[in-house]
Design a protein around this motif. Structure first.
Motif, mmCIF file in Angstrom:
data_model
loop_
_atom_site.group_PDB
_atom_site.id
_atom_site.type_symbol
_atom_site.label_atom_id
_atom_site.label_comp_id
_atom_site.label_asym_id
_atom_site.label_seq_id
_atom_site.Cartn_x
_atom_site.Cartn_y
_atom_site.Cartn_z
ATOM 1 N N ALA A 21 0.856 -1.192 0.000
ATOM 2 C CA ALA A 21 0.000 0.000 0.000
ATOM 3 C C ALA A 21 0.890 1.239 0.000
ATOM 4 C CB ALA A 21 -0.889 0.000 1.229
ATOM 5 N N ILE A 22 0.470 2.249 -0.742
ATOM 6 C CA ILE A 22 1.214 3.504 -0.752
ATOM 7 C C ILE A 22 0.238 4.659 -0.623
ATOM 8 C CG2 ILE A 22 3.116 2.635 -2.149
ATOM 9 C CD1 ILE A 22 1.844 4.136 -4.503
ATOM 10 N N GLN A 23 0.769 5.783 -0.204
ATOM 11 C CA GLN A 23 -0.034 6.992 -0.080
ATOM 12 C C GLN A 23 0.652 8.064 -0.912
ATOM 13 O OE1 GLN A 23 -0.436 8.366 3.947
ATOM 14 N NE2 GLN A 23 -2.410 9.269 3.513
ATOM 15 N N VAL A 24 -0.102 8.720 -1.773
ATOM 16 C CA VAL A 24 0.471 9.741 -2.651
ATOM 17 C C VAL A 24 -0.309 11.042 -2.547
ATOM 18 C CG1 VAL A 24 1.377 8.087 -4.311
ATOM 19 C CG2 VAL A 24 -0.901 9.014 -4.643
ATOM 20 N N GLY A 25 0.331 12.132 -2.926
ATOM 21 C CA GLY A 25 -0.357 13.409 -3.019
ATOM 22 C C GLY A 25 -0.566 14.154 -1.728
ATOM 23 N N ASN A 26 0.107 13.755 -0.666
ATOM 24 C CA ASN A 26 -0.101 14.417 0.624
ATOM 25 C C ASN A 26 0.169 15.913 0.563
ATOM 26 O OD1 ASN A 26 -0.595 11.893 1.586
ATOM 27 N ND2 ASN A 26 1.375 11.658 2.596
ATOM 28 N N LYS A 27 1.169 16.301 -0.231
ATOM 29 C CA LYS A 27 1.574 17.707 -0.281
ATOM 30 C C LYS A 27 1.061 18.425 -1.522
ATOM 31 C CE LYS A 27 5.626 16.671 2.450
ATOM 32 N NZ LYS A 27 7.067 16.628 2.517
ATOM 33 N N LEU A 28 0.211 17.783 -2.287
ATOM 34 C CA LEU A 28 -0.310 18.388 -3.510
ATOM 35 C C LEU A 28 -1.603 19.150 -3.228
ATOM 36 C CD1 LEU A 28 0.177 15.409 -5.995
ATOM 37 C CD2 LEU A 28 1.607 17.437 -5.747
ATOM 38 N N PRO A 29 -1.830 20.244 -3.949
ATOM 39 C CA PRO A 29 -3.090 20.979 -3.778
ATOM 40 C C PRO A 29 -4.251 20.213 -4.406
ATOM 41 C CG PRO A 29 -1.776 21.967 -5.515
ATOM 42 C CD PRO A 29 -0.932 20.888 -4.899
ATOM 43 N N ALA A 30 -5.462 20.628 -4.094
ATOM 44 C CA ALA A 30 -6.653 20.006 -4.674
ATOM 45 C C ALA A 30 -6.588 20.118 -6.193
ATOM 46 C CB ALA A 30 -7.904 20.702 -4.152
ATOM 47 N N GLY A 31 -7.069 19.080 -6.867
ATOM 48 C CA GLY A 31 -7.067 19.092 -8.326
ATOM 49 C C GLY A 31 -7.206 17.692 -8.895
ATOM 50 N N ILE A 32 -7.018 17.589 -10.206
ATOM 51 C CA ILE A 32 -7.110 16.316 -10.905
ATOM 52 C C ILE A 32 -5.703 15.849 -11.248
ATOM 53 C CG2 ILE A 32 -7.939 15.154 -12.995
ATOM 54 C CD1 ILE A 32 -10.279 17.147 -12.970
ATOM 55 N N TYR A 33 -5.434 14.595 -10.966
ATOM 56 C CA TYR A 33 -4.120 14.006 -11.203
ATOM 57 C C TYR A 33 -4.304 12.650 -11.885
ATOM 58 C CZ TYR A 33 -2.685 17.575 -7.938
ATOM 59 O OH TYR A 33 -2.483 18.787 -7.326
ATOM 60 N N PHE A 34 -3.225 12.160 -12.449
ATOM 61 C CA PHE A 34 -3.239 10.853 -13.093
ATOM 62 C C PHE A 34 -2.092 10.027 -12.550
ATOM 63 C CE2 PHE A 34 -5.329 13.790 -15.917
ATOM 64 C CZ PHE A 34 -6.471 13.101 -16.253
ATOM 65 N N ALA A 35 -2.383 8.784 -12.185
ATOM 66 C CA ALA A 35 -1.371 7.860 -11.693
ATOM 67 C C ALA A 35 -1.096 6.836 -12.779
ATOM 68 C CB ALA A 35 -1.862 7.156 -10.431
ATOM 69 N N GLU A 36 0.170 6.547 -12.988
ATOM 70 C CA GLU A 36 0.574 5.523 -13.944
ATOM 71 C C GLU A 36 1.402 4.498 -13.185
ATOM 72 O OE1 GLU A 36 3.732 5.643 -17.372
ATOM 73 O OE2 GLU A 36 1.866 6.573 -18.046
ATOM 74 N N VAL A 37 0.898 3.267 -13.153
ATOM 75 C CA VAL A 37 1.545 2.189 -12.415
ATOM 76 C C VAL A 37 2.005 1.135 -13.412
ATOM 77 C CG1 VAL A 37 1.239 0.431 -10.635
ATOM 78 C CG2 VAL A 37 0.018 2.603 -10.459
ATOM 79 N N MET A 38 3.262 0.711 -13.290
ATOM 80 C CA MET A 38 3.781 -0.323 -14.168
ATOM 81 C C MET A 38 4.131 -1.551 -13.324
ATOM 82 S SD MET A 38 6.814 0.047 -16.866
ATOM 83 C CE MET A 38 6.776 -0.922 -18.327
ATOM 84 N N GLN A 39 3.583 -2.703 -13.728
ATOM 85 C CA GLN A 39 3.835 -3.945 -13.007
ATOM 86 C C GLN A 39 3.832 -5.094 -14.003
ATOM 87 O OE1 GLN A 39 0.991 -4.817 -9.938
ATOM 88 N NE2 GLN A 39 2.122 -6.578 -9.225
ATOM 89 N N ASP A 40 4.848 -5.918 -13.939
ATOM 90 C CA ASP A 40 4.980 -7.079 -14.823
ATOM 91 C C ASP A 40 4.868 -6.689 -16.294
ATOM 92 O OD1 ASP A 40 5.232 -8.744 -12.593
ATOM 93 O OD2 ASP A 40 3.074 -9.046 -12.470
#
Length: 51
Positions: A21-40
């Motif tokens: 489990a990970i947590q992202v964006g703690n220091k980012l302002p409100a808005g729309i973001y995109f996450a790109e995850v690469m696995q296998d």
């Protein structure tokens, strides 16, 4: 994992272990973001909305 903002600018990167489990964006302002995850060799993209 890469996090980009709505304009495509890279705002955060994280290296993680599989099935952790990970947590992202703690220091980012409100808005729309995109996450790109690469696995296998597969890439998964997700839209994130921070309020």
């Amino acid at each position: 994992m890469k996090i980009t903002d709505a304009s495509g600018r890279l705002v955060e990167t994280k290296q993680t272990a599989t099935n952790s489990a990970i947590q992202v964006g703690n220091k980012l302002p409100a808005g729309i973001y995109f996450a790109e995850v690469m696995q296998d060799g597969k890439v998964q993209r997700m839209k994130l909305v921070k309020q």
